[in-house]
Scaffold this motif. Structure first.
Motif, short mmCIF file in Angstrom:
data_model
loop_
_atom_site.label_atom_id
_atom_site.label_comp_id
_atom_site.label_asym_id
_atom_site.label_seq_id
_atom_site.Cartn_x
_atom_site.Cartn_y
_atom_site.Cartn_z
N LEU A 1 0.92 -1.07 0.05
CA LEU A 1 0.01 0.01 0.15
C LEU A 1 0.82 1.13 0.13
O LEU A 1 0.66 2.02 0.79
N THR A 2 1.91 1.15 -0.85
CA THR A 2 2.83 2.34 -1.00
C THR A 2 2.38 3.03 -2.17
O THR A 2 1.53 2.76 -3.16
N PRO A 3 2.68 4.47 -2.65
CA PRO A 3 2.37 5.32 -3.82
C PRO A 3 3.11 4.59 -4.94
O PRO A 3 2.67 4.92 -5.92
N GLY A 4 3.95 3.77 -4.66
CA GLY A 4 4.72 3.01 -5.87
C GLY A 4 6.22 2.63 -5.56
O GLY A 4 6.78 3.26 -4.64
N PRO A 5 6.41 1.43 -5.99
CA PRO A 5 5.87 0.42 -6.92
C PRO A 5 4.63 0.15 -5.99
O PRO A 5 4.53 -0.08 -4.81
N VAL A 6 3.67 -0.28 -7.03
CA VAL A 6 2.33 -0.59 -6.44
C VAL A 6 2.26 -2.30 -6.64
O VAL A 6 3.01 -2.88 -7.33
N LEU B 1 3.67 25.86 -18.39
CA LEU B 1 3.37 25.47 -17.03
C LEU B 1 3.72 24.10 -16.90
O LEU B 1 3.30 23.18 -17.95
N ILE B 2 4.45 23.67 -15.96
CA ILE B 2 4.97 22.16 -15.87
C ILE B 2 4.60 22.06 -14.42
O ILE B 2 4.96 22.60 -13.42
N ALA B 3 3.74 20.89 -14.39
CA ALA B 3 2.70 20.69 -13.03
C ALA B 3 2.65 18.98 -12.97
O ALA B 3 2.77 18.19 -13.75
N VAL B 4 2.72 18.73 -11.36
CA VAL B 4 2.25 17.51 -11.10
C VAL B 4 0.89 17.27 -10.87
O VAL B 4 0.24 18.12 -10.35
N VAL B 5 0.19 16.63 -11.54
CA VAL B 5 -1.03 15.96 -11.70
C VAL B 5 -1.54 15.60 -10.02
O VAL B 5 -2.53 16.01 -9.43
N SER B 6 -0.91 14.49 -9.78
CA SER B 6 -1.34 13.59 -8.49
C SER B 6 0.14 13.94 -7.50
O SER B 6 1.03 12.99 -8.03
N GLU B 7 0.08 14.74 -6.69
CA GLU B 7 1.11 14.78 -5.65
C GLU B 7 1.17 13.78 -4.46
O GLU B 7 0.10 13.83 -3.84
N THR B 8 1.92 12.79 -4.81
CA THR B 8 1.86 11.46 -3.93
C THR B 8 2.42 11.98 -2.31
O THR B 8 2.27 10.95 -1.61
N GLY B 9 3.08 13.06 -2.12
CA GLY B 9 3.09 13.51 -0.75
C GLY B 9 1.77 13.76 0.14
O GLY B 9 1.89 13.24 1.20
N SER B 10 1.15 14.36 -0.37
CA SER B 10 -0.03 14.57 0.26
C SER B 10 -1.68 14.18 -0.23
O SER B 10 -2.40 13.64 0.71
N GLY B 11 -1.68 13.72 -1.76
CA GLY B 11 -2.58 13.30 -2.02
C GLY B 11 -3.72 14.08 -3.08
O GLY B 11 -4.55 13.77 -3.39
N ILE B 12 -3.13 15.34 -2.79
CA ILE B 12 -3.88 16.32 -3.78
C ILE B 12 -4.05 16.23 -5.10
O ILE B 12 -3.05 15.44 -5.87
N THR C 1 2.99 12.75 8.81
CA THR C 1 1.57 12.05 8.08
C THR C 1 2.00 10.58 8.02
O THR C 1 3.18 10.22 8.04
N LEU C 2 1.13 9.86 7.88
CA LEU C 2 1.08 8.48 7.44
C LEU C 2 0.72 8.46 5.93
O LEU C 2 -0.43 9.05 5.61
N ARG C 3 1.11 7.77 5.14
CA ARG C 3 1.30 7.66 3.60
C ARG C 3 0.73 6.44 3.11
O ARG C 3 1.28 5.37 3.47
N ILE C 4 -0.78 6.34 2.73
CA ILE C 4 -1.14 4.94 2.25
C ILE C 4 -1.70 4.91 0.85
O ILE C 4 -2.53 5.69 0.63
N GLY C 5 -1.20 4.06 0.06
CA GLY C 5 -1.79 3.92 -1.26
C GLY C 5 -2.96 3.49 -1.49
O GLY C 5 -3.15 2.41 -0.55
N CYS C 6 -3.74 3.73 -2.32
CA CYS C 6 -5.01 3.16 -2.65
C CYS C 6 -5.21 2.61 -4.16
O CYS C 6 -6.06 2.30 -4.72
#
Length: 371
Positions: free
Chosen positions: A4-9, A131-142, A339-344
């Motif tokens: 349950l990590t942000p990756g590898p999944v 504009l160069i942007a991260v779509v899914s920021e896996t640090g927080s989940g936004i 924080t606790l970081r849990i992948g879905c």
């Protein structure tokens, strides 16, 4: 082990099984297999065949993100980057060390960037081409929504590069609706649930071809990747690839299609998130994000008080105890608060999430954290 990590999944056993064979990457049968994968990726991206092309690189997502920056932002050129997470900070470093000039749009790591902030950034910095942007920021989940950002970029008459490493294949997106985009970057893992080892960019063919030789790096030149494909065929690689990971990725794409594609995969991830959120809040843990800013990929929760605050929670002890019970989460955080970081994401189900929540409850109780 339930990963349950942000990756590898977590991956499907059929994906892992595809790795168990020796393959010659320049074999004609495999070249055809690889060329078909490139076509499927354009389809998953919602791109236009013939106009958009798939350009792969060996390595992690950082490799292909840097390649996109080097290819489409000229040396010394400036661009805007919303600074609302750890991976935006990494874009900053990749670009700076490549001789490009990032300009920050300051945004807290608890919400996405707004169209107004992007417009103000371009107004203040007319020299910024992208504009160069991260779509899914896996640090927080936004999630920084490509639709919101794209409209602002089009109004400003500029271009956009998206780091979709943790969003591609799940977040709703159609490249054909975004003429402002030079590159969408992602990997073989994450929401497509393949094995790690490959980065991909989907780009407009003409604009990419025009920029061949301008990256300042042969290895990280997407224009050269494209010229090689046009010269040697779309089943060709410039350098020896992680070929077993590529075959496994082809299997992962087949499973993606069989599941129902983006819409169904997103629905599964959102249900994973719902089960996790309900379970963890019932245990007394407080989400880091407001519900309206919570994306479907990563959930973050404030850590319970540790020894420094008179509590008993120690993140590494928590991670170790979970691992002994067959559940693995990240043992670090990148948010401003602990924080606790849990992948879905990954090949996991809501039942897997229910099991994980039960295990986390047991461990927290043993640690003396639960009231």
């Amino acid at each position: 082990m339930l990963l349950l990590t942000p990756g590898p999944v977590q991956t499907d056993p059929r994906v892992r099984a595809a790795m168990a064979v020796d393959i010659a990457p320049w074999d004609l049968d495999f070249r055809a297999e690889y060329a078909e994968i490139r076509e499927k990726i354009v389809e998953v991206a919602g791109g236009t065949p013939g106009h958009h092309v798939t350009l792969p690189l060996q390595g992690s997502g950082h490799f292909v993100v840097e390649a996109a920056i080097r290819t489409f932002v000229p040396a010394g050129g400036a661009f805007l980057v919303p600074m609302n997470g750890q991976y935006a900070e990494r874009i900053w470093r990749l670009a700076s060390e490549a001789g490009r000039r990032p300009i920050a749009i300051p945004v807290p790591d608890t919400r996405p960037v707004t169209a107004q902030e992007i417009a103000a950034g371009f107004a203040a910095h007319p020299e910024a081409s992208h504009l160069i942007a991260v779509v899914s920021e896996t640090g927080s989940g936004i999630v920084n929504d490509p639709a919101v950002m794209g409209e602002a970029v089009r109004k400003a008459g500029r271009r956009m590069i998206l780091d979709m490493v943790s969003a591609f294949g799940a977040w709703p997106f159609r490249l054909a609706e975004h003429d402002e985009i030079d590159a969408v970057t992602f990997t073989s893992n994450k929401c497509l649930e393949g094995m790690p080892g490959l980065g991909f960019a989907v780009c407009p063919a003409d604009r990419t071809r025009e920029r061949a030789g301008q990256a300042g790096s042969w290895s990280l030149d997407l224009g050269d990747v494209m010229l090689t494909a046009e010269r040697a065929g779309w089943g060709s690689f410039r350098f020896t690839p992680p070929v077993q990971a590529l075959r496994a990725f082809g299997v992962a794409l087949e499973l993606y299609e069989a599941e129902g594609g983006q819409r169904v995969r997103l629905a599964r991830y959102r249900e994973n998130m719902r089960v996790l959120m309900d379970g963890m809040t019932a245990l007394g843990l407080r989400p880091y994000l407001a519900p309206e800013h919570q994306g479907p990929v990563i959930a973050t929760f404030h850590q319970p008080p540790g020894p420094e605050a008179g509590g008993r929670f120690v993140l590494q002890d928590f991670v170790d105890a979970l691992k002994q019970r067959g559940v693995l989460i990240s043992n670090f955080h990148t948010t401003e608060a602990p924080t606790l970081r849990i992948g879905c994401i990954g090949a996991i189900t809501p039942d897997d999430m229910r099991h994980a929540v039960a295990v986390m409850g047991e461990v927290l109780e043993e640690m003396g954290v639960l009231a």
